[in-house]
Design a protein around this motif. Structure first.
Motif, PDB file in Angstrom:
ATOM      1  N   ALA A  75       0.859  -1.141   0.022  1.00  0.00           N
ATOM      2  CA  ALA A  75       0.023   0.007   0.046  1.00  0.00           C
ATOM      3  C   ALA A  75       0.864   1.279  -0.103  1.00  0.00           C
ATOM      4  N   ASN A  76       2.052   1.250   0.666  1.00  0.00           N
ATOM      5  CA  ASN A  76       2.832   2.287   0.710  1.00  0.00           C
ATOM      6  C   ASN A  76       3.672   2.634  -0.499  1.00  0.00           C
ATOM      7  N   GLN A  77       3.903   1.539  -1.157  1.00  0.00           N
ATOM      8  CA  GLN A  77       4.707   1.504  -2.358  1.00  0.00           C
ATOM      9  C   GLN A  77       3.704   2.028  -3.526  1.00  0.00           C
ATOM     10  N   LEU A  78       2.311   1.540  -3.509  1.00  0.00           N
ATOM     11  CA  LEU A  78       1.338   2.249  -4.349  1.00  0.00           C
ATOM     12  C   LEU A  78       1.507   3.810  -4.363  1.00  0.00           C
ATOM     13  N   ALA A  79       1.264   4.234  -3.069  1.00  0.00           N
ATOM     14  CA  ALA A  79       1.305   5.659  -2.692  1.00  0.00           C
ATOM     15  C   ALA A  79       2.344   6.322  -2.968  1.00  0.00           C
ATOM     16  N   ALA A  80       3.613   5.821  -3.134  1.00  0.00           N
ATOM     17  CA  ALA A  80       4.818   6.518  -3.443  1.00  0.00           C
ATOM     18  C   ALA A  80       5.001   6.520  -5.009  1.00  0.00           C
ATOM     19  N   LEU A  81       4.425   5.458  -5.846  1.00  0.00           N
ATOM     20  CA  LEU A  81       4.256   5.846  -7.058  1.00  0.00           C
ATOM     21  C   LEU A  81       3.246   6.709  -7.416  1.00  0.00           C
ATOM     22  N   ASP A  82       2.060   6.883  -6.781  1.00  0.00           N
ATOM     23  CA  ASP A  82       1.183   7.844  -7.049  1.00  0.00           C
ATOM     24  C   ASP A  82       1.707   9.379  -6.837  1.00  0.00           C
ATOM     25  N   ALA A  83       2.556   9.578  -5.666  1.00  0.00           N
ATOM     26  CA  ALA A  83       3.263  10.587  -5.442  1.00  0.00           C
ATOM     27  C   ALA A  83       4.194  11.130  -6.364  1.00  0.00           C
ATOM     28  N   PHE A  84       4.955  10.259  -6.860  1.00  0.00           N
ATOM     29  CA  PHE A  84       5.935  10.436  -8.002  1.00  0.00           C
ATOM     30  C   PHE A  84       5.346  10.889  -9.307  1.00  0.00           C
ATOM     31  N   ALA A  85       4.284  10.113  -9.552  1.00  0.00           N
ATOM     32  CA  ALA A  85       3.541  10.279 -10.949  1.00  0.00           C
ATOM     33  C   ALA A  85       2.635  11.504 -10.956  1.00  0.00           C
ATOM     34  N   GLY A  86       2.383  12.223  -9.682  1.00  0.00           N
ATOM     35  CA  GLY A  86       1.563  13.447  -9.332  1.00  0.00           C
ATOM     36  C   GLY A  86       0.082  12.746  -9.836  1.00  0.00           C
ATOM     37  N   LEU A  87      -0.271  11.662  -9.439  1.00  0.00           N
ATOM     38  CA  LEU A  87      -1.663  10.979  -9.674  1.00  0.00           C
ATOM     39  C   LEU A  87      -2.607  11.132  -8.441  1.00  0.00           C
ATOM     40  N   GLU A  88      -2.078  11.958  -7.349  1.00  0.00           N
ATOM     41  CA  GLU A  88      -3.096  12.092  -6.084  1.00  0.00           C
ATOM     42  C   GLU A  88      -4.509  12.612  -6.422  1.00  0.00           C
ATOM     43  N   PRO A  89      -4.602  13.563  -7.368  1.00  0.00           N
ATOM     44  CA  PRO A  89      -5.970  13.922  -7.800  1.00  0.00           C
ATOM     45  C   PRO A  89      -6.824  13.022  -8.346  1.00  0.00           C
ATOM     46  N   HIS A  90      -5.953  12.118  -9.427  1.00  0.00           N
ATOM     47  CA  HIS A  90      -6.814  11.132 -10.145  1.00  0.00           C
ATOM     48  C   HIS A  90      -7.290  10.184  -9.131  1.00  0.00           C
ATOM     49  N   ARG A  91      -6.279   9.895  -8.125  1.00  0.00           N
ATOM     50  CA  ARG A  91      -6.583   8.523  -7.217  1.00  0.00           C
ATOM     51  C   ARG A  91      -7.859   9.192  -6.362  1.00  0.00           C
ATOM     52  N   GLN A  92      -7.801  10.492  -5.951  1.00  0.00           N
ATOM     53  CA  GLN A  92      -9.067  11.065  -5.098  1.00  0.00           C
ATOM     54  C   GLN A  92     -10.249  11.066  -5.825  1.00  0.00           C
ATOM     55  N   ARG A  93     -10.317  11.040  -7.194  1.00  0.00           N
ATOM     56  CA  ARG A  93     -11.565  10.974  -8.069  1.00  0.00           C
ATOM     57  C   ARG A  93     -11.821   9.571  -7.932  1.00  0.00           C
ATOM     58  N   VAL A  94     -11.054   8.589  -8.048  1.00  0.00           N
ATOM     59  CA  VAL A  94     -11.293   7.137  -8.103  1.00  0.00           C
ATOM     60  C   VAL A  94     -12.046   6.958  -6.762  1.00  0.00           C
ATOM     61  N   ALA A  95     -11.499   7.383  -5.590  1.00  0.00           N
ATOM     62  CA  ALA A  95     -11.663   7.058  -4.238  1.00  0.00           C
ATOM     63  C   ALA A  95     -13.256   7.578  -4.094  1.00  0.00           C
ATOM     64  N   GLY A  96     -13.349   8.984  -4.566  1.00  0.00           N
ATOM     65  CA  GLY A  96     -14.851   9.250  -4.324  1.00  0.00           C
ATOM     66  C   GLY A  96     -15.953   8.808  -5.032  1.00  0.00           C
ATOM     67  N   LEU A  97     -15.585   8.145  -6.388  1.00  0.00           N
ATOM     68  CA  LEU A  97     -16.650   6.974  -7.004  1.00  0.00           C
ATOM     69  C   LEU A  97     -16.891   5.735  -6.188  1.00  0.00           C
ATOM     70  N   VAL A  98     -15.695   5.456  -5.577  1.00  0.00           N
ATOM     71  CA  VAL A  98     -15.691   4.020  -4.723  1.00  0.00           C
ATOM     72  C   VAL A  98     -16.591   4.239  -3.687  1.00  0.00           C
ATOM     73  N   ARG A  99     -16.542   5.274  -2.966  1.00  0.00           N
ATOM     74  CA  ARG A  99     -17.291   5.535  -1.801  1.00  0.00           C
ATOM     75  C   ARG A  99     -18.609   5.672  -2.303  1.00  0.00           C
TER      76      ARG A  99
END
Length: 570
Positions: A124-148
């Motif tokens: 889980a931390n490795q995935l978060a590191a990849l997202d941070a490196f790629a600047g994908l946190e906003p995209h990840r938040q959109r996915v999280a909102g849809l999942v909720r």
């Protein structure tokens, strides 16, 4: 940038003030001296959950105050915890919440404690590191909102699909509970007020008796005579004029007290009927508390929840057809967003691998082979995506033919399970990092990743607790050089046990353990010049002439004027 931190009554600190500078600040000291003090205090002031165990022995409270210099100006944070376990926080002198401190910390600080050497091994931390490196946190938040949102729609639909008999039973139960709570017409906090009324009514006779006796005693007291004698005394001796003022005040106060007692006596009445009514009300609340919660507020909250659940079951909420249509729409949108997020991760994985490999090469691990493994798992209620069960990305994902869409398990982070794969020995195939890395290799991998992630980040405070754990003296200079590169962009606070690393610091702080009056506490002192040479010599094995010469050579060798120059161009 952290300008100052003051620590009082926290852990082993009685009163410690540290004023770090820009660039690399190193902290050294003997084992057990409390080198992690500053790291723990910073974590606390930025909202980490801590209990009263952090309060120093003999202290009533622990207080940590930190001053940050942000682009908009200085910000002063303060957090206190008392023996009761209750903590308070302030921002620039104003009351603040723990969430506000945490938000500020997320914006300005990265704290890597000793446990982070192990944390980076978790997927889980490795995935978060990849997202941070790629600047994908906003995209990840959109996915999280849809999942909720999808989960909530599915929950409501499941409630409507419940077995009819069970559904009717639940409807009856929820209707009874909701109506019982509504019929009570509870008011928040009324149980406390009723208990006060009960106490007063139950003791009305005694209260009236006490008030009447007090009035009688006041009215029978010879206060006017006393006042007259005092005034007569003053006419004969003007120096006693203050006594006359006191006598006048005594008369006035006695009259006020008698007047207040008469008013209180008139407000108290013996009312058995009212007492019975209050007792019945308290008994009703007690019965409801046994069923629905520990307080009136809990009972009311239970009633609101029961009403919402009842509305869903009786169809006053969304219809099953509408929910199913909404579910289909959300699933399609989530499918597109999760697919795009996964593709973006795979597209950036190669860049991250190359960047980490370059840092590892400078850390003496040039033979490392790195890749990233992506896994997806099937799930009947999953999200359809065209991704393979397992895929290893070394440089970039190869483009291939269209793949079949399968329903994949998902979380708020998407459908991917990511694992860093590594081989630190030539000829061995890359395997999960958790299974191949030693303590020293894990430490250097974490430092490489921290440096890579920090290369594109805005300047911030980076705190590293013994990131050289498991690293020997031979690789220590390489770790120090990596920290120096990181400090060219960020302010770095680093706890280290290696003199080869400590020599790179632009400021060097020594943590010592002191015993006074049978109590132990830590002190933090900045060292420079001969004192710093002695500290490095001590770390090399002892303060001898040979070690002092070696320490001086370390300082000369590791001196990097390019760091300050690099920082000046930021």
């Amino acid at each position: 940038m952290l300008e100052r931190i003051a620590i009082t009554g926290f852990a082993v600190a009685r009163s410690v003030v540290v004023v770090p500078g820009p660039g690399l600040n190193v902290f050294t000291g003997e084992t057990g001296a409390g080198k992690s003090l500053v790291v723990d205090a910073l974590a606390f002031v930025f909202g980490a959950r801590r209990g009263r165990e952090v309060i120093a022995t003999g202290a009533e409270r622990a207080v940590v105050e930190a001053t940050l210099l942000l682009p908009e100006g200085p910000v002063v944070l303060e957090r206190t915890i008392g023996l009761s376990g209750r903590s308070t926080a302030r921002l620039n002198g104003e009351p603040a919440t723990i969430e506000q401190l945490q938000a500020l910390g997320e914006r300005a600080v990265d704290i890597h404690g000793q446990s982070d050497h192990l944390a980076i091994l978790r997927p889980a931390n490795q995935l978060a590191a990849l997202d941070a490196f790629a600047g994908l946190e906003p995209h990840r938040q959109r996915v999280a909102g849809l999942v909720r949102e999808l989960r909530e729609v599915r929950r409501e639909a499941r409630a409507l699909r419940t077995d009819e008999r069970e559904r009717e039973r639940l409807i009856g139960q929820l209707r009874f509970e909701s109506e019982e709570i509504d019929a009570a017409e509870l008011v928040p906090g009324e149980d406390g007020r009723l208990r006060q009324d009960q106490s007063r009514l139950a003791n009305a006779s005694k209260l009236l008796e006490s008030a009447a006796q007090a009035i009688e005693d006041l009215e029978g007291a010879p206060l006017p005579a006393v006042a007259g004698l005092v005034h007569d005394l003053v006419t004969r001796d003007p120096t006693a004029s203050e006594l006359a003022d006191l006598a006048t005040l005594l008369e006035s106060t006695a009259e006020d007290l008698a007047r207040g007692l008469r008013h209180y006596r008139d407000s108290v009445e013996e009312d058995p009927a009212r007492l019975d009514s209050v007792q019945e009300r308290l008994d009703l609340i007690a019965r409801l508390r046994r069923k629905y919660g520990e307080s009136v507020d809990d009972i009311l909250a239970y009633g609101r929840d029961a009403a919402v659940r009842l509305a869903a079951l009786t169809g006053t909420g969304a219809s099953l057809e509408a929910l199913e249509a909404r579910e289909a729409g959300l699933l399609a949108e989530l499918s597109r967003e999760a697919q795009a997020l996964s593709e973006a991760r795979r597209g950036s994985a190669g860049d991250l691998v190359r960047a980490i490999a370059a840092e590892l090469e400078q850390l003496g691990m040039g033979g490392s082979a790195l890749s990233v493994g992506f896994a997806c798992e099937d799930a009947e209620d999953g999200v359809p995506v065209t991704l393979p069960d397992y895929e290893v990305v070394i440089t970039e994902r190869p483009s291939g033919a269209e793949e079949e869409a399968f329903a994949r398990a998902f979380t708020e982070s998407g459908v991917d399970r990511v694992e860093f794969l590594a081989s630190f020995n030539e000829g061995e195939a890359p395997r999960p990092l958790s299974g191949v890395a030693s303590g020293g290799e894990t430490s250097r991998f974490l430092l490489a990743l921290t440096t890579v992630l920090g290369a594109a980040a805005e300047p911030r405070l980076v705190v590293l607790d013994e990131v050289d754990e498991g690293v020997g003296g031979r690789a220590g200079a390489l770790v120090g050089a990596a920290l120096e590169r990181l400090a060219a962009r960020h302010q770095v606070l680093c706890i280290t046990h290696l003199p080869q690393v400590a020599a790179f610091g632009e400021r060097h702080f020594v943590v010592t353990k002191q015993v006074e009056g049978g109590a132990t506490h830590s002190a933090v002192v900045e060292v420079a010049g001969a004192a710093r040479i002695d500290e490095l010599a001590s770390m090399l094995g002892g303060v001898t002439e040979a070690n002092q010469r070696a320490a001086a050579e370390l300082l000369v060798k590791e001196s990097r004027p390019s760091v300050a120059a690099g920082r000046a161009t930021r």
